[in-house]
Each structure stands twice: as structure tokens, then as C-alpha cells.
Design an enzyme around this catalytic site. Structure first.
Site, PDB file in Angstrom:
ATOM      1  CD  GLU A 282      -3.312  -0.464   2.023  1.00  0.00           C
ATOM      2  OE1 GLU A 282      -3.087   0.312   2.973  1.00  0.00           O
ATOM      3  OE2 GLU A 282      -4.387  -1.069   1.897  1.00  0.00           O
ATOM      4  CG  HIS A 303       8.253 -28.996  -0.814  1.00  0.00           C
ATOM      5  ND1 HIS A 303       8.841 -30.182  -1.182  1.00  0.00           N
ATOM      6  CD2 HIS A 303       9.056 -28.468   0.143  1.00  0.00           C
ATOM      7  CE1 HIS A 303       9.941 -30.379  -0.473  1.00  0.00           C
ATOM      8  NE2 HIS A 303      10.094 -29.345   0.343  1.00  0.00           N
ATOM      9  CE  LYS A 417     -12.311   0.883   1.083  1.00  0.00           C
ATOM     10  NZ  LYS A 417     -11.835   1.865   2.045  1.00  0.00           N
TER      11      LYS A 417
HETATM   12  O1  PA5 Z   1      -3.531   1.073   5.839  1.00  0.00           O
HETATM   13  C1  PA5 Z   1      -4.675   1.463   5.637  1.00  0.00           C
HETATM   14  O2  PA5 Z   1      -4.986   2.646   5.741  1.00  0.00           O
HETATM   15  C2  PA5 Z   1      -5.776   0.492   5.301  1.00  0.00           C
HETATM   16  O3  PA5 Z   1      -5.340  -0.809   5.176  1.00  0.00           O
HETATM   17  C3  PA5 Z   1      -6.843   0.514   6.363  1.00  0.00           C
HETATM   18  O4  PA5 Z   1      -6.264   0.119   7.582  1.00  0.00           O
HETATM   19  C4  PA5 Z   1      -7.997  -0.399   6.017  1.00  0.00           C
HETATM   20  O5  PA5 Z   1      -8.498  -0.068   4.760  1.00  0.00           O
HETATM   21  C5  PA5 Z   1      -9.102  -0.287   7.060  1.00  0.00           C
HETATM   22  O6  PA5 Z   1      -9.528   1.033   7.176  1.00  0.00           O
HETATM   23  P1  PA5 Z   1     -10.336   1.523   8.432  1.00  0.00           P
HETATM   24  O7  PA5 Z   1      -9.484   1.337   9.635  1.00  0.00           O
HETATM   25  O8  PA5 Z   1     -10.631   2.958   8.147  1.00  0.00           O
HETATM   26  O9  PA5 Z   1     -11.599   0.674   8.495  1.00  0.00           O
END
Ligand code: PA5
Length: 427
Positions: A282, A303, A417
Site C-alpha cells: 500500500e 514445494h 469500493k
Molecule cells: O492502511 C490502511 O490505511 C488500510 O489498510 C486501512 O487500515 C484499512 O483499509 C481499514 O480502514 P479503516 O481502519 O478505516 O476501516
């Protein structure tokens, strides 16, 4: 040294690349490191994951430990509801530090980290008759997966417990979001995800620390392990392993390598691999850049995809994440008659067999065209895991800054989303 970094299986490949010279990438890494320290990165308002370690909030650690003690005393199950950065860190630390069999304290289960209908149905069947606490964790408070699971969990608790509201702890934004507003209205116990800490950097905030403490892990030692690594990195020069790692990754990235495998040599490290995968994926994967992060567990996955790693398309670099534990584990017994031909290993501990598997694999992969590094943890305890968490957080901030991307945003996550919400008819 709690963490040691070995680059020798990447050296030949680095020397033969046409990319930027070594001193250039080291200088770039050092410059990016200084920008992380001085807040001159993109999204400088999102550096709280580092600042909070330099000014530790001991009162917060104590409050978390007290709530965790209540959960450990009263609950059969703690249900942690969250997705992405809101659960991966807690799961990683627990997998590393809680014994896999017969640990004491409540069972810690996860929900709202996917939309699997069967899992959630069976989960609530399984919870029936048990004393359940819920920690719902969502910074935005609007993420569909945890919101949906929390609706189910809330109904489950309210139908069974007079003190349902006492059994719910909400970890969310300080001021905004549907979960925040709802938690305030209901009077739930609340913890805050700081504004300046993104989800994937939040393991050392209440997001990770409450479930980790409820699992019986000493969060103070974990947290202060990270503090020690942050302080070491504050004084670091280009020879620090986190900067060497960032510099090498950048060199391979610029030379066209596309994927980094994180190969964990012990199943207890697999969750840390999954956490690393999100952290790097990310933080770096945007604007057409970044190494695609993949976590594998060796020797298990040798494996399955070992063939590809050894001889498939040459686009991989690899990090081995391992423990310095050659003396650990059961020792192979001598067997009269040697029926299975294993007497050549008599007297050898399992840790030593695993170490030889690692050494052989690292050498084979380097020879096969997969440059690799090794990060070794001197031991698997709360302090060392805390150090490792910060090591990777700092490394990815440096690495993303070197790439020129914003390591702290995740605009691409929104696209699925929007399409999903439109198909669901969200108003
Ligand atoms: O690193 C991030 O920002 C994301 O992985 C969020 O943690 C994830 O999308 C969950 O978001 P939230 O905590 O707002 O529900």
C-alpha cells in the site's frame, strides 16, 4: 545485535546492474531518511507513527493493559473486528509471540477482515454460549467489511448479555465517522487511532496494542523495542540495515525487477510477513511504481512455488526473514538399523536442519538469478518484534520517498469500493 542484515547474496547482481551507482543510491537513501526524520516527505502530517515513539505515552500503555486484563479475566473469546491495517499488525505479533498450542487466556478471533458468508455464519454459531468481548477497529469508521461484522456482533451481544455495551470497545477516529459517532452515543469504551498515523502504520497504537495485550503479550516491552529501533535510526548513517535495504531495493526496482518475495523460515513469522506485505504494497504500489510484495513460508512453499523462484521469469528479489535458532527444537534420535536413512542427522536439532535449508536455498536462489538478502532476528521476543516493526516502517517510508510516491496514502483502494457500493445500491 537484535537484527542483522546480510547482503552478500545480492552483491554480484548489484555489481552487474546498469542502474545508478552504489554511492548514488546510498546518498538517495540517506537523503530520504533525513527527510523522514525532518518531516519533509510527502504527507508530512502522517509521520505520527514515528513521533509517538519519540514521546512515549506510558499512561496510554497502562490504560490498555488494564482493559486487556479485564478481557483476559472475563472473556472466553475476544472478537477483533477490522480489516487491513486495523488487524494485520495484531495478528502478526500474536502469531509471532503466542505459543501455537495450549496458550492461556481468551481465544482471539478475527472478523470483518473479508466478506466470507460461511465464516461469519459459523463464527456466531461457535460464539454462542461463550463469554465474548468485541474490539471493533476502524479508523474511518465507514469500511464496509468491519461495519457489517460489527452490526452482526452487536446484535449477538445485545441478545445475550445485560452488559453488552461494556463488552464492546471501539478503536476509531478521534472526532469523525459513523463508528465514532455511534460509540459516543452508546457510551462504549473508546480508543483513538491518531490522525497522524495511517492504518498500516498503526500496530503500535491501540489498534494493535489492545488485542496484543489481551493475548497476554507484554506491550510495554514491545513498544519500547520499537522505541529503541527508532532511536537507533535517528542517529543512523547510510550503513544502517534499514537504509541499505531501501537502497538495494531501489537499485533493483530501477533495473526492472518487479517482485520482492519475503521468505519466512518459521511459521511464527508468517503473520509478520502478511503485515509487511500490506505495509509495502500500500505504501509503494502507486503511480506505476513499486516492487510487488509476496510473502512465502519456507520450506513449505519451496514445494509449491520453489520451482518458479528458482527457474521462472527473472523478475524477483528475495528477503529471508529468519531466527538465529540453530540450537532450537527437538534433536533427531539415533535409530537402530537406520530404517529411514536419517541417522546421518542423529544428534542434530531441528533448528539446525532448518538453518541448513535456509543456507542452501539462499545460495541456490542467488545462483538461479534471484538476488537475496537475509534479515536475522537474534530471538523471537516482544522487544525484538517491536524493533522489527519499526525497522520495516522506517524502511518503507525511506523507500517510498526514494521512489517519489506518497508512502502514506492509498488512493487505489477506493476504486473497488466505489464499484462495489454502486452494485450494492448504496445511497
Ligand atoms: O492502511 C490502511 O490505511 C488500510 O489498510 C486501512 O487500515 C484499512 O483499509 C481499514 O480502514 P479503516 O481502519 O478505516 O476501516
Amino acid at each position: 545485535m537484535p537484527l542483522t542484515f546480510d547482503r552478500h547474496h545480492a552483491a554480484d547482481a548489484l555489481a552487474s546492474l546498469d542502474g545508478p551507482a552504489r554511492d548514488t543510491t546510498e546518498a538517495l537513501a540517506l537523503d530520504a531518511h533525513r527527510r523522514v526524520l525532518s518531516g519533509e516527505t510527502r504527507s508530512p502530517e502522517m509521520l505520527g507513527w514515528r513521533d509517538m515513539l519519540l514521546t512515549p505515552d506510558d499512561a496510554l500503555l497502562e490504560r490498555i493493559a488494564a482493559d486487556a486484563a479485564e478481557i483476559r479475566e472475563r472473556a472466553d473469546v475476544l472478537l477483533c473486528i477490522g480489516i487491513g491495517g486495523s488487524y494485520l499488525g495484531a495478528e502478526a505479533v500474536m502469531q509471532a509471540l503466542v505459543p501455537p498450542f495450549g496458550s492461556d487466556g481468551p481465544e482471539i478471533l478475527f472478523a470483518g477482515n473479508h466478506l466470507g458468508p460461511d465464516y461469519h455464519e459459523r463464527l456466531f454459531e461457535y460464539l454462542d454460549g461463550k463469554s465474548v468481548y468485541v474490539n471493533v477497529i476502524s479508523k474511518s469508521g465507514t469500511t464496509l467489511e468491519p461495519a457489517l461484522a460489527f452490526r452482526l456482533a452487536r446484535r449477538f451481544l445485545e441478545e445475550r448479555f445485560d452488559d453488552a455495551d461494556r463488552r464492546i470497545i471501539a478503536t476509531t477516529d478521534a472526532e469523525r465517522g459513523a463508528l465514532h459517532d455511534f460509540a459516543v452515543e452508546k457510551g462504549y469504551r473508546r480508543y483513538v487511532v491518531p490522525n497522524d498515523v495511517g492504518g498500516r502504520f498503526s500496530v503500535l497504537t491501540p489498534v494493535g496494542l489492545l488485542p496484543i495485550a489481551a493475548a497476554g503479550i507484554d506491550i510495554r516491552t514491545l513498544f519500547y523495542g520499537a522505541v529503541a529501533e527508532a532511536r537507533d535510526l535517528t542517529d543512523a548513517d547510510a550503513s544502517h540495515p534499514a537504509l541499505q535495504y531501501a537502497a538495494d531495493r531501489y537499485t533493483f526496482h530501477e533495473a526492472g525487477y518487479a517482485t520482492e518475495v519475503l521468505a519466512v523460515m518459521d511459521p511464527r513469522l508468517k503473520g509478520l510477513g502478511a503485515w509487511w506485505q500490506q505495509l509495502f504494497g500500500e505504501s509503494e504500489g502507486k503511480e506505476g511504481k513499486g516492487l510487488f510484495p509476496v510473502v512465502l513460508q519456507y520450506t513449505t512453499d519451496l514445494h509449491s512455488v520453489g520451482q518458479y523462484v528458482q527457474q521462472g521469469k527473472r523478475l524477483l528479489v528475495e528477503t529471508f526473514l529468519r531466527l538465529d535458532d540453530a540450537d532450537a527444537g527437538l534433536t533427531v534420535q539415533d535409530e537402530p538399523g537406520d530404517p529411514d536413512g536419517l541417522n546421518y542427522l542423529a544428534g542434530v536439532p531441528m533448528g539446525s536442519v532448518n538453518e541448513k535449508a535456509y543456507q542452501g536455498t539462499a545460495e541456490a536462489h542467488a545462483e538461479g538469478g534471484v538476488p537475496n538478502w537475509t534479515l536475522t532476528l537474534s530471538r523471537l521476543d516482544a522487544e525484538t518484534v517491536g524493533r522489527l516493526l519499526y525497522f520495516y516502517e522506517h524502511a518503507v517510508a525511506v523507500s517510498g520517498t526514494m521512489l517519489g510516491v506518497d508512502p502514506f496514502d492509498q488512493p487505489g483502494v477506493e476504486t473497488y469500493k466505489q464499484k462495489m457500493f454502486s452494485l450494492l445500491g448504496k445511497p
